[in-house]
Each structure stands twice: as structure tokens, then as C-alpha cells.
Design an enzyme around this catalytic site. Sequence first.
Site, PDB file in Angstrom:
ATOM      1  N   CYS A 236       3.143  -1.660 -12.840  1.00  0.00           N
ATOM      2  CA  CYS A 236       3.476  -0.567 -13.766  1.00  0.00           C
ATOM      3  C   CYS A 236       4.632  -1.008 -14.645  1.00  0.00           C
ATOM      4  O   CYS A 236       5.636  -0.319 -14.780  1.00  0.00           O
ATOM      5  CB  CYS A 236       3.797   0.722 -13.005  1.00  0.00           C
ATOM      6  SG  CYS A 236       5.081   0.560 -11.751  1.00  0.00           S
TER       7      CYS A 236
ATOM      8  N   ASP B 104      -1.146  -4.365  -5.929  1.00  0.00           N
ATOM      9  CA  ASP B 104      -0.371  -3.495  -6.818  1.00  0.00           C
ATOM     10  C   ASP B 104       1.090  -3.818  -6.523  1.00  0.00           C
ATOM     11  O   ASP B 104       1.720  -3.209  -5.666  1.00  0.00           O
ATOM     12  CB  ASP B 104      -0.691  -2.023  -6.555  1.00  0.00           C
ATOM     13  CG  ASP B 104      -0.007  -1.115  -7.560  1.00  0.00           C
ATOM     14  OD1 ASP B 104      -0.208  -1.314  -8.773  1.00  0.00           O
ATOM     15  OD2 ASP B 104       0.743  -0.220  -7.139  1.00  0.00           O
TER      16      ASP B 104
ATOM     17  N   ALA C 223       0.771  -1.237   0.000  1.00  0.00           N
ATOM     18  CA  ALA C 223       0.000   0.000   0.000  1.00  0.00           C
ATOM     19  C   ALA C 223       0.807   1.294   0.000  1.00  0.00           C
ATOM     20  O   ALA C 223       0.293   2.331  -0.427  1.00  0.00           O
ATOM     21  CB  ALA C 223      -0.950   0.012   1.202  1.00  0.00           C
ATOM     22  N   ALA C 224       2.011   1.303   0.524  1.00  0.00           N
ATOM     23  CA  ALA C 224       2.759   2.563   0.634  1.00  0.00           C
ATOM     24  C   ALA C 224       3.129   3.075  -0.761  1.00  0.00           C
ATOM     25  O   ALA C 224       3.415   2.268  -1.652  1.00  0.00           O
ATOM     26  CB  ALA C 224       4.013   2.358   1.472  1.00  0.00           C
ATOM     27  N   PRO C 225       3.086   4.408  -0.952  1.00  0.00           N
ATOM     28  CA  PRO C 225       2.852   5.472   0.039  1.00  0.00           C
ATOM     29  C   PRO C 225       1.390   5.842   0.272  1.00  0.00           C
ATOM     30  O   PRO C 225       1.113   6.842   0.905  1.00  0.00           O
ATOM     31  CB  PRO C 225       3.624   6.649  -0.553  1.00  0.00           C
ATOM     32  CG  PRO C 225       3.499   6.459  -2.022  1.00  0.00           C
ATOM     33  CD  PRO C 225       3.546   4.971  -2.245  1.00  0.00           C
ATOM     34  N   GLY C 226       0.446   5.068  -0.257  1.00  0.00           N
ATOM     35  CA  GLY C 226      -0.944   5.248   0.142  1.00  0.00           C
ATOM     36  C   GLY C 226      -1.898   5.814  -0.889  1.00  0.00           C
ATOM     37  O   GLY C 226      -3.078   6.007  -0.589  1.00  0.00           O
TER      38      GLY C 226
ATOM     39  N   LYS D  61      -3.301   4.470  -3.594  1.00  0.00           N
ATOM     40  CA  LYS D  61      -4.398   3.566  -3.928  1.00  0.00           C
ATOM     41  C   LYS D  61      -5.219   3.200  -2.693  1.00  0.00           C
ATOM     42  O   LYS D  61      -6.442   3.049  -2.764  1.00  0.00           O
ATOM     43  CB  LYS D  61      -3.856   2.310  -4.616  1.00  0.00           C
ATOM     44  CG  LYS D  61      -3.163   2.617  -5.941  1.00  0.00           C
ATOM     45  CD  LYS D  61      -2.554   1.383  -6.563  1.00  0.00           C
ATOM     46  CE  LYS D  61      -1.795   1.731  -7.826  1.00  0.00           C
ATOM     47  NZ  LYS D  61      -0.589   2.546  -7.561  1.00  0.00           N
TER      48      LYS D  61
ATOM     49  N   ASP E 181       5.120  -8.931   5.536  1.00  0.00           N
ATOM     50  CA  ASP E 181       5.348  -9.524   4.226  1.00  0.00           C
ATOM     51  C   ASP E 181       4.025 -10.123   3.756  1.00  0.00           C
ATOM     52  O   ASP E 181       3.493 -11.038   4.382  1.00  0.00           O
ATOM     53  CB  ASP E 181       6.418 -10.607   4.328  1.00  0.00           C
ATOM     54  CG  ASP E 181       6.836 -11.160   2.969  1.00  0.00           C
ATOM     55  OD1 ASP E 181       6.009 -11.146   2.037  1.00  0.00           O
ATOM     56  OD2 ASP E 181       7.992 -11.610   2.840  1.00  0.00           O
TER      57      ASP E 181
END
Length: 302
Positions: free
Chosen positions: A230, A177, A107-110, A112, A157
Amino acid sequence: MEPLERYRPIVDDFEAFLAACERPLGNAVRVNAIKASVDRATSALEEEGVGYEKADWNPRVLRLETDSPGSTWSSFHGFTHGQEEVSAVPATVLEPEPGERVWDCCAAPGGKATQLAALMGDRGTVVANDSNLGRISALRFNAERLGATSLAVTNDDARNYSLERFDFDEFDRTLVDAPCSCEGTIRKNPDALDGWSEGYLDEVSGIQKGILGRAVQATREGGTVVYSTCTFAPEENEAVVQHVLEEEDCRVVDFDLDLEHSPGLTEWGGEEYDDELEQAARIYPHQNDTGGFFVAKMEVTG
């Protein structure tokens, strides 16, 4: 650009693709529905003299005429969040509903994770996890700035993620992601290909397979998992999804996307993939003047 030559056989209008990869990327933001409507956010930009254009496929995505989207009044107050246009696709495809339990594995940096919270009206639970402790502070900062109170931040993890810390044992939806070779970010990161090697693709795809497999296991039957990267490499995209299709109870499903895109591949480098993978989306930089992305939507079947 040399590593990109390997994609000549699969990219329609390869010369336009290369030319797009060499052009700098414009700046985009996402309107944060937790704090502002599109009208309120655009009014704030207009008052500040910042020009904008709404993306055709998503009215909450704005292309800004500024080199500092994070320095605007609207960003400071959490009305907008700097987010590359195609980065807003995965959460949109996941379609979370208010009140659901949603897991963002990486999730970082947040960007999405907070988008998921906004799509849910900040009602429900978004578990925003990242394995990199150094990036957790950015995740927490963005959640606070954007007013996303439904986020639970964890540092673990994702490949062996335990739900014992919660009072539930499965998620309704999961977003993966995944960490990747980032080939599709070359327009904003010209050095993205400097450390590229096929050996690295093999290494990172192993991590991706582990995360996506755990995501399917942790999501309820009938639930949804979205896998995105990506990058353009089939080893990190279709091959990862194919591996999990063979190992877990799930299937690839179709979805609507108003951005121009190409279908997922069913073969690469002598390997054949399930026909279901045609329903995945490959977004190339020349198609919409964006970065590159891959998105696959999956339904858990058991």
C-alpha cells in the site's frame, strides 16, 4: 505531503492525486461468502438502515454510508468484514481455487487471509502467517468471526519460513502483502508520512525482497505469487520484484483488473527494470477514490 512530490513525474494528473490524498477515505466492507451471499448481506444492511453502494469492479465489495462499519449487525455476525476497497484486490488477483494450498506470508489482522478462504469456498488450506505475535490474536479472532475453518495460523519470519511443520513441501499460490512505508494509506492515516525517509525505504525494501524471494521458493513450478503493497515508492514495488526476477525462477504475468490503474514502471531514479513490470498495476487514490496500492502477479517457472 512533501514526500509525495517525488512522484510528480510518474503520476498522471498529479494535482488530482494530491487533492485525493488530502480527502478522508470512505468506509468499505467485503461480503464474507463463507457466511452470506451478497443479497443476504445487503438485505441485513437494509434492515439496519445502513446505506451501501456496490463497487463496480467487485460485487462483494460494498461502500457503506456509516462511520462504524465494524459496529453493524452484519459485521458482528460475520456477514461483512471492514476492508479498504483496494485491499480486496490482491486476493482477487491471486485467484485461489478450492482445495489448494495457499500461503499468506504477512496475514495479520486477517482481512486478505479470510478473503482467500472465502474465494476457496473454505476448502483447502490457507496458511496465515505473521511475524508479529501481538497481531496474531486479531488474525485468529477474525478467522473465527468469519467462519474461516481452512486457516492454519503460524507465527514466523517469512524470510526463512520452514514447511517442515506441514505434510507438504510447497504451496500452489502465495500472497505477499508486504510490510511497507504505507504511503497509500494517508487518506485514513494522516500521520502515515510523519516518519518517512529514503533510509527507511532502503531498510524495508530489504525485508520485502527477502519475503518475496522465499515466497517464490516455497511455491510450486507453475504456481502463482502475488506481491502487493500500500505504497507508491518504486523502491518497495518494482525494484523489489526486479530483484526477485534476477534471483529466482519466475516471471511477471498480466492480469485483468476492472479498477482504473496505471502500469508498473520500467525505470526510476536511474535504475531500469524489466519490461515485464509494465504488467503490474499502480492504483492511485484519484483514479477510483480509494487508497493507493501496487500489485504484481508472478508465475513460478522453475
